[in-house]
Design an enzyme around this catalytic site. Structure first.
Site, PDB file in Angstrom:
ATOM      1  N   ILE A 106      41.061  36.017  66.171  1.00 48.41           N
ATOM      2  CA  ILE A 106      40.952  37.377  66.727  1.00 48.41           C
ATOM      3  C   ILE A 106      41.730  38.349  65.835  1.00 48.41           C
ATOM      4  O   ILE A 106      42.557  37.925  65.024  1.00 48.41           O
ATOM      5  CB  ILE A 106      41.511  37.501  68.167  1.00 48.41           C
ATOM      6  CG1 ILE A 106      43.020  37.213  68.203  1.00 48.41           C
ATOM      7  CG2 ILE A 106      40.762  36.604  69.135  1.00 48.41           C
ATOM      8  CD1 ILE A 106      43.683  37.663  69.485  1.00 48.41           C
ATOM      9  N   VAL A 114      44.232  38.675  60.987  1.00 49.13           N
ATOM     10  CA  VAL A 114      43.494  37.692  61.778  1.00 49.13           C
ATOM     11  C   VAL A 114      44.418  36.603  62.320  1.00 49.13           C
ATOM     12  O   VAL A 114      45.079  35.901  61.561  1.00 49.13           O
ATOM     13  CB  VAL A 114      42.388  37.037  60.923  1.00 49.13           C
ATOM     14  CG1 VAL A 114      41.510  36.164  61.799  1.00 49.13           C
ATOM     15  CG2 VAL A 114      41.563  38.087  60.196  1.00 49.13           C
ATOM     16  N   SER A 115      44.452  36.485  63.632  1.00 47.85           N
ATOM     17  CA  SER A 115      45.350  35.548  64.296  1.00 47.85           C
ATOM     18  C   SER A 115      44.575  34.399  64.924  1.00 47.85           C
ATOM     19  O   SER A 115      43.457  34.572  65.397  1.00 47.85           O
ATOM     20  CB  SER A 115      46.120  36.300  65.393  1.00 47.85           C
ATOM     21  OG  SER A 115      46.826  35.392  66.204  1.00 47.85           O
ATOM     22  N   PRO A 116      45.208  33.196  64.979  1.00 48.91           N
ATOM     23  CA  PRO A 116      44.599  32.066  65.679  1.00 48.91           C
ATOM     24  C   PRO A 116      44.969  32.084  67.171  1.00 48.91           C
ATOM     25  O   PRO A 116      44.544  31.208  67.909  1.00 48.91           O
ATOM     26  CB  PRO A 116      45.252  30.859  64.999  1.00 48.91           C
ATOM     27  CG  PRO A 116      46.622  31.344  64.674  1.00 48.91           C
ATOM     28  CD  PRO A 116      46.486  32.816  64.336  1.00 48.91           C
TER      29      PRO A 116
END
Ligand SMILES: *[C@@H]1O[C@H](CO)[C@@H](O)[C@H](O)[C@H]1NC(C)=O
Ligand SMILES: *[C@@H]1O[C@H](CO)[C@@H](O)[C@H](O)[C@H]1NC(C)=O
Ligand SMILES: *[C@@H]1O[C@H](CO)[C@@H](O)[C@H](O)[C@H]1NC(C)=O
Ligand SMILES: *[C@@H]1O[C@H](CO)[C@@H](O)[C@H](O)[C@H]1NC(C)=O
Length: 735
Positions: A178, A306-308
């Site tokens: 996300i 962008v992050s997990p």
């Protein structure tokens, strides 16, 4: 076969052109785990996050692709389980390759060293000051482990070079990433945003490598997502979601080769999940091939924003979402924390994000059909980003000239991100008495008006580009590089590009290639960004995102026009690639290796209590005790500091099964998800230490008699280092 004989054999056997899809391909893989104790981990820049054991060993995985024919061009790509590439490492690896007998075969022009961005690996291997503050300076042991491992994986790939072919595939992977700064993304022009369904890239691109008998020998994929599934409380070395996915995929392939395995049919099917245990690294030799195991790598791309942590960011333990524009809770950033899909367990989150990438990669691997055809080529240059003149062309065609600025980080840099809030707290670092910080704080500089204006609207926190004491705080000369492998174009950037910045870069290069390539490039041309490659210079956002000054904008070093500078310089490389013309090398980056300060104290000595030897169990398992899948077995051993011997390509832990002849065979080790090696001292100045080996018995375990063993090395007061090992009592595993 020696290299010259081998090379001659190739040039005789292979006169086929790459137009038929025949290349020479070679893959290699080598351990880069480094020191598993005392060393600060690279990424969160949290002075208290020091390595204390291993969850998954780190590796450098390489492929080399060469045009077949006597003097075909080649590209070497290294995917390394480190936080990022480093100029110091690149220089050292290249000089070692030169010193070997490779001459000019490998250089900064055709070698790409790309970090996966794990935040759980030992730090201290970058040459610029800002990146080694929390590791209290340079850490030669980390540096050497990376240099030697990267070098060895390239050498392996080189030695393995053989006729083969490559397939390319791509597909969308949803639910694995996300945007962590959506408010900055929203400042991009609405017409531009409308072109995309998502505010992060969802595309995974995969190369499948085949040998001459069309047997698979490896797969490399690119997909943007931060390796911050493990949070900053983690002290076990890990490749995070991408490192885990690579171990899983290699194990998946090995398992698949075992024809007798009844679960093979399930593997990779939708809904299938990789159980912890499938990671037995029983590396099978490939049929018809002499030596190489299957190698899988998951590479980083434009993951800047962008992050997990796909559940989103919430205030502490509540269900209250953080304030949207600033990621704060009651006006403060510390409590706003991103949550992974396995929240609150970050191991679970890591596994889930790893599995999602794994499953997509397996699907792409299985369905890959498109043959990679065309030439291998590359163009590379160094660019001084401190005062680069950039010509901008407005939509109406008028041009203007802007410049980039010397590096600087803004205030939001200190706030960190929802993946690791408030990570870079210099005042705290100072009162805690970080020795390295004390040496360098004298260098803090007040930026002059020109710099303030140039960086506007960034409020400058640290004017890193103008600080040179005790040596440079930030890079100014950076490598940029385009590599072509048939229809795949790899853009190596020494930074973390935001989603939209990456899209603009890919588009600019593709348009240029198509416009200038006289039919060589077209809709089939795929462009991927290899992030964090060869050197590191923090972030690159779009001009519009920069205005918002979230963490990524505050960490875009060279001012609001940083991205425009990259676009301009990459267009030049694209033209050179399309026309196959020469590129000026540009200025040389500095080699600051000799200037590095190393302040991490060495291991003084290791001791055990009287009557106890290294490797003896402190807390043993009950002899003959019986366990079942899902149970956790833990044994604590008296040990020495893991820095005494890194046990490279070996293991501190081993779970062994008794064979019918009474001997023991290792089934699980430092490379397996189910095993954790935790190291600790009773107090920070103690010369005693413990190793806890923790094994969570996997569902697919074989019934039998087991024991847990530990390997290590101890240091005497006089400095000699001696290896030792020890084993637990035996116990039963019943299904
Ligand atoms: C993984 O374990 C679950 C039970 O925990 C089992 O149902 C499943 O079949 C296993 N998967 C594989 C691939 O063996
Ligand atoms: C975020 O900032 C933008 C621009 O200042 C503003 O329009 C918007 O209302 C803010 N959003 C929230 C949720 O506060
Ligand atoms: C980090 O993960 C651990 C273990 O899963 C969890 O207990 C802890 O609350 C997390 N910390 C943060 C700051 O997210
Ligand atoms: C062209 O566009 C630029 C930027 O949008 C604007 O500043 C300039 O006045 C325009 N020039 C003409 C001739 O329309």
């Amino acid at each position: 076969m020696g290299a010259p004989v081998f090379a001659a054999a190739i040039s005789i056997a292979l006169l086929a052109a790459s137009a038929s899809g025949d290349f020479l391909v070679g893959l290699g893989s080598y351990d880069v785990t480094g020191p598993a104790a005392d060393v600060n981990m690279m990424g969160y820049a949290d002075p208290s996050q020091n390595a204390a054991g291993i969850h998954l060993r780190l590796r450098a995985r390489s492929f080399i692709v060469a045009e077949s024919g006597a003097d075909g061009r080649r590209v070497a790509f290294v995917n390394v389980d480190s936080c990022m590439g480093s100029q110091a490492i690149t220089l050292k690896v290249l000089s070692k390759l030169k010193d070997r007998r490779y001459g000019d075969t490998y250089s900064e022009k055709n070698v790409i060293i790309s970090g996966i961005h794990t935040h759980s690996g030992p730090g201290g291997y970058l040459q610029y000051v800002l990146y080694i503050v929390t590791s209290i300076g340079f850490v030669k042991q980390s540096f050497n482990a990376l240099v030697d491992g990267i070098f060895s994986s390239i050498v392996q790939a080189h030695e393995n070079l053989r006729p083969g072919s490559i397939l390319l595939n791509e597909g969308e992977l949803l639910d694995a990433n996300i945007n962590r700064s959506p408010s900055a993304y929203l400042n991009n022009p609405v017409e531009e945003r409308k072109r995309y369904k998502y505010n992060v890239d969802k595309n995974m691109v995969l190369l499948k490598f085949l040998d001459s008998k069309r047997a698979p020998i490896g797969a490399f994929s690119w997909f943007p997502v931060h390796c911050t599934s493990m949070n900053r409380t983690n002290e076990l070395i890990s490749g995070d979601n991408k490192g885990a996915a690579a171990h899983f995929m290699e194990a998946w392939f090995d398992k698949q080769l075992e024809q007798e395995d009844p679960t093979i049919e399930m593997l990779g099917k939708p809904g299938w999940t990789m159980n912890a245990s499938v990671t037995i690294r029983n590396r099978r030799r490939l049929v018809g091939d002499s030596s190489s195991p299957f190698i899988a790598a998951f590479s980083q791309s434009n993951e800047g924003d962008v992050s997990p942590n796909t559940l989103g960011a919430f205030c502490a333990d509540s269900t209250v979402a953080c304030e949207f524009n600033h990621s704060t809770c009651d006006g403060r950033n510390e409590q706003c924390i991103g949550r992974g899909p396995g929240y609150p367990d970050h191991f679970a989150s890591t596994k889930i994000i790893a599995q999602k990438q794994l499953q997509k990669a397996i699907e792409l691997f299985r369905s890959a059909k498109e043959q990679v055809v065309g030439r291998v080529n590359y163009k590379q240059t160094f660019v001084d980003f401190t005062r680069l003149k950039v010509t901008l062309t407005a939509a109406n065609g008028t041009t203007s000239t802007v410049t980039t600025c010397p590096a600087a980080v803004g205030f939001s840099f200190a706030a960190g991100t929802t993946d690791g809030p408030g990570a870079f707290d210099f005042t705290q670092g100072d009162t805690k008495g970080n020795a390295f910080w004390r040496i360098v704080r004298a260098a803090l500089k007040t930026p002059n008006k020109a710099q303030v204006d140039c960086q506007y609207p960034k409020p400058i926190l640290i004017d890193t580009g103008e600080m040179t004491f005790p040596y440079d705080w930030a890079p100014s000369v950076l490598p940029i590089q385009i590599s072509q492998i048939g229809q795949l174009i790899i853009l190596s950037v020494p930074a973390e590009f935001s989603t939209m910045a990456g899209r603009r870069l890919r588009d600019a290069v593709k348009e240029t290639l198509i416009a200038k390539g006289r039919g060589q490039f077209g809709p089939k041309t795929r462009v991927v960004i290899a992030g964090l490659s060869n050197d590191y210079s923090q972030y690159v956002t779009t001009f519009e995102e920069y205005q918002i000054q979230r963490y990524e904008g505050a960490s875009t070093l060279f001012g609001p026009h940083t991205l425009s500078g990259y676009l301009q310089e990459f267009r030049k490389l694209a033209i050179a690639l399309a026309e196959n013309s020469n590129v000026d090398s540009g200025p040389s980056p500095p080699d600051l290796l000799d200037k590095q300060l190393e302040l991490l104290p060495p291991v003084v000595m290791d001791t055990t209590p009287v009557g106890v030897d290294f490797g003896d169990a402190k807390n043993n398992v009950k002899r003959g005790a019986s366990y079942r899948p899902g149970d956790v077995v833990e044994v604590v051993f008296w040990t020495g500091c893991p820095r005494n011997d890194l046990l490279t390509e070996k293991s501190f832990s081993s779970v062994e099964i008794e064979q019918s002849d009474g001997s023991w065979r290792s089934l699980y080790d430092d490379n397996d998800w189910s095993v954790r090696f935790l190291w600790r001292r009773p107090s920070s100045l103690s010369s005693r230490s413990y190793a806890t080996i923790r094994w969570e018995i996997p569902q697919e375990v074989k019934a039998g008699t087991y024991r847990i063993s530990h390997f290590g090395a101890s240091k005497s007061l006089f400095g000699s280092v001696r290896p030792f090992s020890g084993s637990s009592n035996s116990f039963q595993v019943k299904l």
